[in-house]
Scaffold this motif. Structure first.
Motif, mmCIF file in Angstrom:
data_model
loop_
_atom_site.group_PDB
_atom_site.id
_atom_site.type_symbol
_atom_site.label_atom_id
_atom_site.label_comp_id
_atom_site.label_asym_id
_atom_site.label_seq_id
_atom_site.Cartn_x
_atom_site.Cartn_y
_atom_site.Cartn_z
ATOM 1 N N TRP A 71 0.789 -1.226 -0.102
ATOM 2 C CA TRP A 71 0.145 0.022 -0.117
ATOM 3 C C TRP A 71 0.854 1.189 -0.074
ATOM 4 O O TRP A 71 0.516 2.511 -0.750
ATOM 5 C CB TRP A 71 -1.062 -0.071 1.239
ATOM 6 N N ASP A 72 1.888 1.136 0.577
ATOM 7 C CA ASP A 72 3.090 2.314 0.755
ATOM 8 C C ASP A 72 3.441 2.708 -0.623
ATOM 9 O O ASP A 72 3.558 3.981 -0.975
ATOM 10 C CB ASP A 72 3.975 2.285 1.871
ATOM 11 N N ILE A 73 3.730 1.592 -1.352
ATOM 12 C CA ILE A 73 4.454 1.752 -2.586
ATOM 13 C C ILE A 73 3.283 2.266 -3.551
ATOM 14 O O ILE A 73 3.678 3.037 -4.391
ATOM 15 C CB ILE A 73 4.955 0.603 -3.253
ATOM 16 N N PHE A 74 2.047 1.724 -3.340
ATOM 17 C CA PHE A 74 1.099 2.269 -4.302
ATOM 18 C C PHE A 74 0.677 3.939 -3.786
ATOM 19 O O PHE A 74 0.733 4.443 -4.908
ATOM 20 C CB PHE A 74 -0.127 1.562 -4.054
ATOM 21 N N SER A 75 0.852 4.127 -2.852
ATOM 22 C CA SER A 75 0.542 5.333 -2.337
ATOM 23 C C SER A 75 1.842 6.618 -2.989
ATOM 24 O O SER A 75 1.491 7.527 -3.512
ATOM 25 C CB SER A 75 0.399 5.716 -0.990
ATOM 26 N N ASP A 76 2.807 5.949 -2.888
ATOM 27 C CA ASP A 76 3.941 7.023 -3.317
ATOM 28 C C ASP A 76 3.880 6.924 -4.924
ATOM 29 O O ASP A 76 4.043 8.021 -5.518
ATOM 30 C CB ASP A 76 5.326 6.257 -2.859
ATOM 31 N N TRP A 77 3.343 5.861 -5.671
ATOM 32 C CA TRP A 77 3.223 5.962 -7.136
ATOM 33 C C TRP A 77 2.199 6.823 -7.583
ATOM 34 O O TRP A 77 2.360 7.714 -8.366
ATOM 35 C CB TRP A 77 2.824 4.397 -7.416
ATOM 36 N N VAL A 78 1.005 6.944 -6.496
ATOM 37 C CA VAL A 78 -0.126 7.905 -6.932
ATOM 38 C C VAL A 78 0.315 9.240 -6.808
ATOM 39 O O VAL A 78 -0.194 9.994 -7.571
ATOM 40 C CB VAL A 78 -1.399 7.472 -6.236
ATOM 41 N N GLU A 79 0.919 9.537 -5.881
ATOM 42 C CA GLU A 79 1.516 10.736 -5.385
ATOM 43 C C GLU A 79 2.323 11.323 -6.691
ATOM 44 O O GLU A 79 2.273 12.689 -6.837
ATOM 45 C CB GLU A 79 2.138 10.799 -4.252
ATOM 46 N N LYS A 80 2.985 10.490 -7.277
ATOM 47 C CA LYS A 80 4.106 10.923 -8.208
ATOM 48 C C LYS A 80 3.600 11.336 -9.663
ATOM 49 O O LYS A 80 3.949 11.817 -10.413
ATOM 50 C CB LYS A 80 5.095 10.064 -8.386
ATOM 51 N N ILE A 81 2.144 10.463 -9.956
ATOM 52 C CA ILE A 81 1.792 10.647 -11.315
ATOM 53 C C ILE A 81 0.709 11.542 -11.447
ATOM 54 O O ILE A 81 0.594 12.282 -10.609
ATOM 55 C CB ILE A 81 1.009 9.158 -11.651
ATOM 56 N N ASN A 82 0.544 12.003 -12.695
ATOM 57 C CA ASN A 82 -0.245 13.364 -12.908
ATOM 58 C C ASN A 82 -1.406 12.969 -13.714
ATOM 59 O O ASN A 82 -2.152 13.676 -14.390
ATOM 60 C CB ASN A 82 0.518 14.093 -14.187
ATOM 61 N N ASN A 83 -2.147 11.707 -13.204
ATOM 62 C CA ASN A 83 -3.460 11.208 -13.913
ATOM 63 C C ASN A 83 -4.556 11.010 -12.623
ATOM 64 O O ASN A 83 -4.095 10.683 -11.640
ATOM 65 C CB ASN A 83 -3.246 9.757 -14.595
ATOM 66 N N GLN A 84 -5.661 11.316 -13.006
ATOM 67 C CA GLN A 84 -6.943 10.950 -12.338
ATOM 68 C C GLN A 84 -6.998 9.799 -12.022
ATOM 69 O O GLN A 84 -7.244 9.014 -13.109
ATOM 70 C CB GLN A 84 -8.006 11.825 -12.736
#
Length: 211
Positions: free
Chosen positions: A87-100
């Motif tokens: 989940w932490d990896i996913f959270s970091d990934w969502v934070e860095k992308i520019n997509n909804q």
């Protein structure tokens, strides 16, 4: 190599890694990633390589680079079970992308919606866009065309000399298309197509129209 198909006067680009891009809506459709499954199995003693955890994100980044969609819509079973290190990896990934990012909840999506809301992710039980109904499970919605996941469709390609190749696939039948499971550690349910069904097998490098 991608494969372009037309459904209800709309374009869909099938990607060899198992996602589909809908250019008219700028939506990337992804089914059954099952994040956290590797960590879940490793916790209970299964010898699953830890490298498999990052492969989902490497592959997703490649598809985002190829299409640059406005929206990413996960068609259920984004996360396999309860919260774990992924989940932490996913959270970091969502934070860095520019997509909804949006999620249609699947049967494995048991994590609290509050966790997704904190990341700015919208959650739906199903979503209608024009003549299309997007769901997790395959469903009949009358005249609407259903795009879904859940099944993890695959196909056995047979050749001469008893050759057998088992591949994930996009499976289209009637008013429905089932996307392959995107997750690195999932498995397939091998489809038995009937007359009029279409199979688009994926190898990771190309999409093959089989029938």
């Amino acid at each position: 190599m991608n494969l372009n198909i037309r459904i209800r006067q709309q374009d869909f680009v099938l990607h060899p890694l198992g996602a589909a891009y809908w250019p008219e809506q700028e939506i990337l459709l992804v089914a059954d990633v099952h994040l956290g499954k590797v960590s879940h199995f490793r916790k209970y003693g299964s010898a699953v390589p830890v490298q498999a955890i990052v492969q989902n994100f490497i592959r997703m980044d490649q598809i985002l680079k190829d299409f640059d969609p406005e929206h990413i819509l996960f068609l259920g079973d984004l996360f396999h079970s309860s919260l774990n290190m992924e989940w932490d990896i996913f959270s970091d990934w969502v934070e860095k992308i520019n997509n909804q990012v949006h999620l249609i909840a699947g049967n494995h999506d048991i994590i609290s919606p509050l966790q997704y809301e904190a990341l700015g992710i919208d959650i739906f039980s199903q979503l209608q866009i024009g003549e299309f109904m997007l769901t997790h499970h395959p469903e009949d919605h009358g005249d609407l065309f259903n795009i879904c996941g859940h099944v993890h469709p695959g196909y056995k390609m047979r050749g001469g000399g008893r050759q057998l190749l088992k591949l994930p696939c996009f499976f289209r039948s009637g008013n429905q298309m089932i996307l392959p499971a995107f997750g690195e550690f999932t498995g397939n349910y091998f489809m038995k197509p009937e007359e009029g069904d279409r199979i688009f097998a994926i190898t990771g490098k190309e999409v093959i129209p089989v029938i």
